[in-house]
Design a protein around this motif. Sequence first.
Motif, mmCIF file in Angstrom:
data_model
loop_
_atom_site.group_PDB
_atom_site.id
_atom_site.type_symbol
_atom_site.label_atom_id
_atom_site.label_comp_id
_atom_site.label_asym_id
_atom_site.label_seq_id
_atom_site.Cartn_x
_atom_site.Cartn_y
_atom_site.Cartn_z
ATOM 1 N N GLU A 1 -5.542 2.997 -5.812
ATOM 2 C CA GLU A 1 -5.256 2.215 -4.956
ATOM 3 C C GLU A 1 -6.017 0.303 -5.670
ATOM 4 O O GLU A 1 -6.076 -0.257 -5.679
ATOM 5 C CB GLU A 1 -5.571 1.889 -3.518
ATOM 6 C CG GLU A 1 -4.647 1.948 -2.845
ATOM 7 C CD GLU A 1 -5.072 2.043 -1.435
ATOM 8 O OE1 GLU A 1 -5.716 1.745 -0.879
ATOM 9 O OE2 GLU A 1 -3.825 2.810 -0.511
ATOM 10 N N ASN A 2 -7.595 1.078 -5.841
ATOM 11 C CA ASN A 2 -8.220 0.074 -5.873
ATOM 12 C C ASN A 2 -8.029 -0.400 -7.604
ATOM 13 O O ASN A 2 -8.395 -1.449 -8.027
ATOM 14 C CB ASN A 2 -9.362 0.864 -6.017
ATOM 15 C CG ASN A 2 -10.624 0.555 -5.110
ATOM 16 O OD1 ASN A 2 -9.808 -0.173 -3.936
ATOM 17 N ND2 ASN A 2 -11.403 1.297 -5.042
ATOM 18 N N ALA A 3 -7.603 0.708 -8.410
ATOM 19 C CA ALA A 3 -7.152 0.072 -9.959
ATOM 20 C C ALA A 3 -5.935 -0.547 -10.286
ATOM 21 O O ALA A 3 -6.031 -1.727 -11.536
ATOM 22 C CB ALA A 3 -7.442 1.773 -10.771
ATOM 23 N N LYS B 1 -4.788 -8.088 -10.067
ATOM 24 C CA LYS B 1 -5.432 -10.005 -9.589
ATOM 25 C C LYS B 1 -5.550 -10.505 -10.723
ATOM 26 O O LYS B 1 -5.905 -11.762 -10.938
ATOM 27 C CB LYS B 1 -7.072 -9.240 -9.435
ATOM 28 C CG LYS B 1 -7.149 -10.850 -8.519
ATOM 29 C CD LYS B 1 -8.905 -9.986 -7.294
ATOM 30 C CE LYS B 1 -9.823 -9.429 -7.809
ATOM 31 N NZ LYS B 1 -11.025 -9.000 -7.030
ATOM 32 N N PHE C 1 -4.697 -2.644 -8.118
ATOM 33 C CA PHE C 1 -5.059 -3.949 -7.270
ATOM 34 C C PHE C 1 -5.789 -4.940 -8.130
ATOM 35 O O PHE C 1 -5.565 -6.250 -8.206
ATOM 36 C CB PHE C 1 -6.499 -3.605 -6.092
ATOM 37 C CG PHE C 1 -7.073 -4.835 -5.083
ATOM 38 C CD1 PHE C 1 -5.835 -5.865 -4.807
ATOM 39 C CD2 PHE C 1 -8.379 -5.435 -4.944
ATOM 40 C CE1 PHE C 1 -6.190 -7.247 -4.282
ATOM 41 C CE2 PHE C 1 -7.863 -6.801 -4.490
ATOM 42 C CZ PHE C 1 -7.235 -7.713 -4.085
ATOM 43 N N GLU C 2 -7.427 -4.041 -8.665
ATOM 44 C CA GLU C 2 -7.607 -5.004 -10.552
ATOM 45 C C GLU C 2 -6.876 -5.544 -10.985
ATOM 46 O O GLU C 2 -6.796 -6.281 -11.283
ATOM 47 C CB GLU C 2 -9.109 -3.992 -10.626
ATOM 48 C CG GLU C 2 -9.852 -3.563 -9.295
ATOM 49 C CD GLU C 2 -10.805 -5.611 -8.725
ATOM 50 O OE1 GLU C 2 -11.495 -6.142 -9.650
ATOM 51 O OE2 GLU C 2 -10.877 -5.080 -7.442
ATOM 52 N N ARG D 1 1.259 -1.461 -0.364
ATOM 53 C CA ARG D 1 0.138 0.455 -0.077
ATOM 54 C C ARG D 1 0.871 0.933 0.169
ATOM 55 O O ARG D 1 0.080 2.796 -0.234
ATOM 56 C CB ARG D 1 -0.818 0.156 1.224
ATOM 57 C CG ARG D 1 -1.639 -1.205 0.910
ATOM 58 C CD ARG D 1 -2.761 -1.009 2.300
ATOM 59 N NE ARG D 1 -3.794 0.819 1.883
ATOM 60 C CZ ARG D 1 -4.275 0.466 2.971
ATOM 61 N NH1 ARG D 1 -5.012 0.089 3.712
ATOM 62 N NH2 ARG D 1 -5.225 2.072 2.548
ATOM 63 N N GLU E 1 -7.723 6.632 -3.217
ATOM 64 C CA GLU E 1 -8.025 5.475 -3.826
ATOM 65 C C GLU E 1 -8.491 4.357 -4.655
ATOM 66 O O GLU E 1 -8.733 3.459 -4.449
ATOM 67 C CB GLU E 1 -9.865 5.314 -2.346
ATOM 68 C CG GLU E 1 -10.744 4.459 -2.503
ATOM 69 C CD GLU E 1 -11.594 4.391 -1.616
ATOM 70 O OE1 GLU E 1 -11.936 5.542 -1.051
ATOM 71 O OE2 GLU E 1 -12.985 3.448 -1.544
ATOM 72 N N ARG E 2 -8.576 5.636 -5.103
ATOM 73 C CA ARG E 2 -9.401 5.001 -6.919
ATOM 74 C C ARG E 2 -8.036 4.843 -7.445
ATOM 75 O O ARG E 2 -7.719 3.551 -8.427
ATOM 76 C CB ARG E 2 -9.755 5.923 -7.973
ATOM 77 C CG ARG E 2 -9.665 5.940 -9.137
ATOM 78 C CD ARG E 2 -10.954 7.412 -10.286
ATOM 79 N NE ARG E 2 -8.974 8.841 -9.998
ATOM 80 C CZ ARG E 2 -8.076 8.435 -10.953
ATOM 81 N NH1 ARG E 2 -8.353 7.365 -11.924
ATOM 82 N NH2 ARG E 2 -7.531 9.646 -10.957
#
Lengths: 218, 474
Positions: free
Chosen positions: B196-198, B204, B200-201, B153, B193-194
């Motif tokens: 991090e999520n992008a 994955k 992470f996705e 992170r 947050e955006r």
Amino acid sequence: MRLVVAEDSLLLREGLVRLLEEAGFEVVGQAGDADELIRKALAHKPDVAVVDVRMPPTNTDDGLRAALEIRRQAPGVGVLVLSAYVEEAYAHELLADGAAGVGYMLKHRVADLQRFTEAVRRVGEGGSALDPEVITQLMRGNRSPDSALAKLTPRELDTLALMAEGRSNLGIAEQLVVTDRAVEKHVRSIFSKLGLDAVPEDHRRVLAVLRYLRGDSG
Amino acid sequence: MPEPGADILVVASREPVALEVWVPLEEAGHRVRTVADGLAAITELKRQLPDVVVAEWEAPGLDGRGLCEAVRGDPELRDTHVIVMTSSARAERAAEALEAGADDYLATPFEQTELLARVRAGRRTSQLRASEARLRALMANVPGAIYRCAPDREWTMELISDEIERISGHPPADFIDSAVRTFASIIHPDDRERVENAVFEACKARRPFVLEYRIQHADGDARWVLERGQLVHGTNGRTWLDGAIFDISARREAEEERRRREAEQARVAELRASRARIIEAADAARRRIERDLHDGAQQRFVAVALQLRHLLSRLQKTAPDAALLLEDALDELQRATDELRELARGIHPALLTERGLVRAVEALISRLPMAAKLHEAPKERLPQPVETALYYVIAESLTNACKHADASAVTVDIGCAQGRAWAVVADDGVGDARMTEGSGLGGLSDRVEALDGRLTVQSPPGRGTTVRAEVACD
């Protein structure tokens, strides 16, 4: 003389009809809009259709269009168009096929009973009846120096303007306060200057008026 | 397939040693140069870098230790692969040599096969170093910050190129191992947050990611960056994020500027449209008032006049005095009718709606008390707002020419071409007319501008007045 009267205001139409009947005309049909006018004029074939310019359905110039349509389909029916305003453009449209049996007057002139009934009668007899205001406007519009009218003297122009109103030589003489013979002299001169010598008398008069109204050159 | 030969520099003071190394290498297809001592070696290295140097540890002049230290201390030579030959009788020499900066050693005497194997390995290392050097040069020159970081992170950086300092204002060392700050800490809070999520996705789904987000520059301003990256699997089961970060603030600003401009243009267009709507509504009201007057008051006046005339004809026989009074009243009614008619015509000329601009202007001209001429006019009708605007401009200009300009002649031209329509009214009067806020023409410029148009007045003293209105006409 048989008439059809077209006027959308009921109050005014009834006033007109009573006035015309008292003056000895026979009103054979009444119309409140342009379509009804055309239908009744073509069915009754009256001597004159007295027509308000602005009528339903569109309340613009429906009456004028209806009058032109009647002239096209039944040339024997005279039309006397009444309008709150006189417009040169409308006069030209009405007179495009000749001045015989055509009248165009300011609406409020109907209150001048004698003048109005005279105009109806002249149109019914195949003559013409144009509002003095129309004549004034047309005269202003026809001052181009290359016009044949430019050759006319002021007195001859006055005479021609009264001819355009539809008056006889006698009527013109009264109006101009001159003798009958003087008017005849002016009229002959007008025909000559406009090149209408060879045409029969009645027709000549109409042609002279038309030429005058259209401001033809040459 | 045999490897192509390598460039090898042999440093040997004694002839037998030189031969012992030189012969097998030549036979193996390598290109071999020999020099007698360390100083000559340095000169030769500077002339042309070999893939591998094979040097004696013990030598007169600059010995192996001196050579190693000189090579490691020179940025241009630093990456050269150096193999030192040491006596196997003195095992500690090997450690000394490596300590001094040698990459490898050969204990004499040695087998030819060992020599060739060591040279081959050296060459591979040398090639790896060269490609690393190229990569470093590339990283330094790419207009973006190239990084490798842990997929955590904090974006803990393993390496990040110098460009990050230009982009963020912080030196790259700050981010390595998050020594001073984490990379995550400079991502704009609203975007964190955006991002991090992008990432992470994408990780994955095992696909690369492309992101645009803001960072906070050391100077306090926000900068826009574009980041491309992907998850890579390294040795020992470790994973990294490898990628590059580019400064796209200039592009973003240009886009923002364009958006601002477009919004401004849309606002201006809306303003103009709303002004046009207001004027159109006012025109519609004028048309309605004129129609109401025509169908109502004017009709009624005529009908009343008719009735009164009727009454008059009776009174003339029975009550001549009353008849005279009534005649006066009728004359007054006539004047009222005339006034009302002209009022209605002034509010809205019916002819304009029914027969169009050209006929309406002709009618205006025919009522003028002076010489006037309509020169050019379009054959077709124009859109109603255009006709209305041009009509009022022409009417006002003609009125001015009559009332104020002391003109003897006036001309009107109306035209329409290529999406524009115009009217020009020119008189030969005294000129010196001005378009002021309160004047009739001043009020009309609003109407003209609402149609994306312009109203201009040229009126030099003594040389007439020319009014020109031009509007958009689709």
